[in-house]
Write an enzyme that holds these catalytic residues in place. Structure first.
Site, PDB file in Angstrom:
ATOM      1  N   LYS A  92       7.350   3.354  -2.894  1.00  9.86           N
ATOM      2  CA  LYS A  92       8.056   3.524  -1.496  1.00  9.86           C
ATOM      3  C   LYS A  92       9.013   4.278  -1.584  1.00  9.86           C
ATOM      4  O   LYS A  92       9.660   5.276  -2.135  1.00  9.86           O
ATOM      5  CB  LYS A  92       8.929   2.822  -0.223  1.00  9.86           C
ATOM      6  CG  LYS A  92       7.288   2.404  -0.079  1.00  9.86           C
ATOM      7  CD  LYS A  92       6.317   1.866   1.376  1.00  9.86           C
ATOM      8  CE  LYS A  92       5.288   1.629   2.429  1.00  9.86           C
ATOM      9  NZ  LYS A  92       4.774   0.213   2.302  1.00  9.86           N
ATOM     10  N   TYR A 107      -6.008   4.790   7.632  1.00 10.55           N
ATOM     11  CA  TYR A 107      -6.921   4.316   9.487  1.00 10.55           C
ATOM     12  C   TYR A 107      -7.270   5.283  10.090  1.00 10.55           C
ATOM     13  O   TYR A 107      -6.798   5.442  11.917  1.00 10.55           O
ATOM     14  CB  TYR A 107      -5.945   3.347   9.476  1.00 10.55           C
ATOM     15  CG  TYR A 107      -5.212   2.247   8.135  1.00 10.55           C
ATOM     16  CD1 TYR A 107      -6.638   1.072   8.065  1.00 10.55           C
ATOM     17  CD2 TYR A 107      -4.702   2.745   7.714  1.00 10.55           C
ATOM     18  CE1 TYR A 107      -6.538   0.604   6.862  1.00 10.55           C
ATOM     19  CE2 TYR A 107      -4.487   1.728   6.386  1.00 10.55           C
ATOM     20  CZ  TYR A 107      -5.689   0.681   6.202  1.00 10.55           C
ATOM     21  OH  TYR A 107      -5.370  -0.119   5.502  1.00 10.55           O
ATOM     22  N   ASP A 129       7.306  -8.951  -4.643  1.00 10.40           N
ATOM     23  CA  ASP A 129       6.753  -7.397  -3.627  1.00 10.40           C
ATOM     24  C   ASP A 129       7.519  -7.073  -2.523  1.00 10.40           C
ATOM     25  O   ASP A 129       7.643  -7.052  -1.530  1.00 10.40           O
ATOM     26  CB  ASP A 129       5.348  -7.016  -2.729  1.00 10.40           C
ATOM     27  CG  ASP A 129       5.056  -6.172  -2.351  1.00 10.40           C
ATOM     28  OD1 ASP A 129       5.302  -5.282  -2.603  1.00 10.40           O
ATOM     29  OD2 ASP A 129       3.731  -5.680  -2.149  1.00 10.40           O
TER      30      ASP A 129
HETATM   31  C1  LIG Z   1       3.066   0.215   1.289  1.00 15.24           C
HETATM   32  C2  LIG Z   1       3.470  -1.270   0.776  1.00 15.24           C
HETATM   33  C3  LIG Z   1       2.379  -1.038  -0.463  1.00 15.24           C
HETATM   34  C4  LIG Z   1       1.272  -0.023  -0.383  1.00 15.24           C
HETATM   35  O1  LIG Z   1       1.632   0.821  -1.505  1.00 15.24           O
HETATM   36  P1  LIG Z   1       1.388   1.850  -1.313  1.00 15.24           P
HETATM   37  O2  LIG Z   1       2.066   3.277  -2.254  1.00 15.24           O
HETATM   38  O3  LIG Z   1       0.834   2.753   0.005  1.00 15.24           O
HETATM   39  O4  LIG Z   1      -0.606   2.199  -1.497  1.00 15.24           O
HETATM   40  C5  LIG Z   1       1.797  -2.265  -1.053  1.00 15.24           C
HETATM   41  N1  LIG Z   1       3.401  -4.101  -0.565  1.00 15.24           N
HETATM   42  C6  LIG Z   1       3.744  -3.604   0.213  1.00 15.24           C
HETATM   43  C7  LIG Z   1       5.031  -4.516   0.635  1.00 15.24           C
HETATM   44  C8  LIG Z   1       3.761  -2.919   0.829  1.00 15.24           C
HETATM   45  O5  LIG Z   1       5.095  -1.885   1.953  1.00 15.24           O
END
Ligand SMILES: *Cc1c(COP(=O)(O)O)cnc(C)c1O
Length: 429
Positions: free
Chosen positions: A277, A19, A248
């Site tokens: 992550k 960004y 997620d």
């Molecule tokens: C960081 C994140 C993503 C995206 O992951 P990237 O590896 O940056 O593509 C999706 N969902 C949540 C909840 C996140 O914290």
């Protein structure tokens, strides 16, 4: 060798950072190396890292066991295609994920980043209903203030206003949204808090493939902690109205919220789970999407006869090998006491910030600490002050937040929180 002025100038002119602008490039902090919870700058100064490189470096940097896992694997093979080929690092990783994640999730898709795993989860939901003869169920239902990634499908389920993607609204798939739960973590479920969900499911259930949400902790869209009771109610409603639930847990997975997975706070299993992550302990990019045998088999019985996704670097052995070691480390350590200890420290040591005029709220859950301000901060103004104070903290809008590596000592946590309170208090003057 410190990074030279010329190198920095090249960076400013040619390289996009997350960004960032190409005409007003943000100042960069040149980093030379990182070890444990410390980031070493190219001028020799060291910063205590409050960000764990965006939720991921849970064991700290330059960990001998993770380094050894990477070395061991790279000498065998860094990568090999996953189409028609399999290998031990991927098999071991899938075994571990199936064993540790909420019950019933035992079909594993290895993706290459969080956003891709979110895309994959939505494609799974759509292919599932297609295979069940309900192709009309192809929309997503999402929560306001949610964040699921930066690719097009993921953007379409981020908060349409605060989700950083408003400008793309004309080209994004139109999804359904409901407000985020009002009941905060630890409160008794408020009357009517599930009404918006139930109403939308009742009215549009025949168009909705899945409810996608970040369980209990909304991350980048507001660092907001909500009631596990709400999540439990949402699970029941999804079943009642025949809509899948996608959790997620890219940010919350692997202990960050105080439970191994945030879904465990509510004792529920989603139909599809996204992980990313912290999966490799912050070493490299890897993500996973898990689903149930029923969904996996239904998709495979559908017209396509297979699940329609397959990235080039799928199941990258190097990333899988490091992930296996990171998960082994997590399970050998008493991560739960570490995270509980960090939560207590964050609550205690960030509380003095609550008295400041510019602070609206201070909260902590698991190894996540948040100071919410009344007004958005200027990164250009605040970032150098944090560096000066010896910490790496990267605020976002009104949110000054930390999610330190689980191995951070009480002493370093005290310094980290002290620096935040000091910098915010200096800004008041
Ligand atoms: C960081 C994140 C993503 C995206 O992951 P990237 O590896 O940056 O593509 C999706 N969902 C949540 C909840 C996140 O914290």
């Amino acid at each position: 060798m410190p990074i030279s002025e010329q190198q920095l100038a090249f960076d400013q002119q040619h390289i996009w950072h997350p960004y960032s602008s190409m005409i007003n490039p943000p100042p960069m902090t040149p980093v030379d190396s990182a070890s444990g919870v410390r980031i070493r700058l190219s001028d020799g100064r060291e910063l205590i890292d409050g960000m764990a490189s965006w939720w991921s470096a849970i064991h700290g940097y330059n960990h001998p066991r993770l380094n050894a896992a990477a070395h061991g694997q790279i000498d065998k093979m860094a990568h090999v295609m996953f189409g028609g080929i399999t290998h031990e690092p991927a098999i071991e990783l899938a075994k571990k994920l199936v064993a540790m994640t909420p019950e019933g999730l035992d079909r594993v898709f290895l993706a290459d980043s969080g956003s891709v795993s979110a895309e994959v989860s939505m494609k799974m939901a759509i292919q599932y209903w297609h295979a069940r003869g309900k192709p009309g169920k192809h929309k997503m239902l999402a929560l306001r203030n949610g964040y699921h990634g930066d690719t097009f499908g993921a953007m379409s389920v981020c908060d349409p206003v605060t989700g950083m993607h408003e400008l793309f609204s004309g080209v994004l798939a139109q999804q359904f949204f409901i407000p985020r739960p009002e009941t905060r973590f630890g409160e008794a479920l408020r009357d009517g808090d599930l009404d918006a969900l139930e109403q939308t499911l009742a009215e549009h259930g025949d168009e909705i493939a899945a409810l996608i949400l970040e369980p209990v902790v909304q991350g980048a869209g507001g660092m907001y902690f909500y009631s596990p009771e709400w999540l439990k109610g949402a699970r029941t409603l999804c079943d009642r109205y025949e809509v899948l639930m996608i959790a997620d847990e890219i940010a919350t997975g692997f202990g960050r919220s105080g439970e191994l997975f945030a879904c465990n706070h509510a004792g529920i299993s989603p139909d599809i789970l996204c992980l990313g992550k912290a999966l490799t302990g912050g070493y490299m990019t890897l993500a996973a999407t898990l689903t149930t045998a029923h969904i996996g088999e239904t998709i495979s019985k559908g017209g396509a006869g297979c699940f329609m996704h397959g990235p080039t670097f799928m199941g990258n052995p190097l990333a899988c090998a490091v992930a296996n070691e990171s998960l082994a480390l997590l399970q050998e350590q008493d991560w739960q006491s570490q995270v509980r200890r960090i939560e207590q420290q964050l609550k205690e040591k960030l509380t003095p910030a609550a008295k400041l005029n510019n602070v609206a709220d201070v909260r902590a859950l698991g190894a996540i600490g948040v100071v919410e301000l009344h007004e958005p901060v200027s990164l250009a103004e605040i970032q150098p002050r944090f560096v000066e104070a010896g910490v790496w903290v990267r605020p976002f809008g009104k949110l000054v937040y930390v999610m330190p590596p689980y191995v951070m000592s009480d002493e370093d946590l005290t310094s980290l929180c002290g620096a935040i309170v000091k910098v915010l208090s200096d800004l008041c003057e």
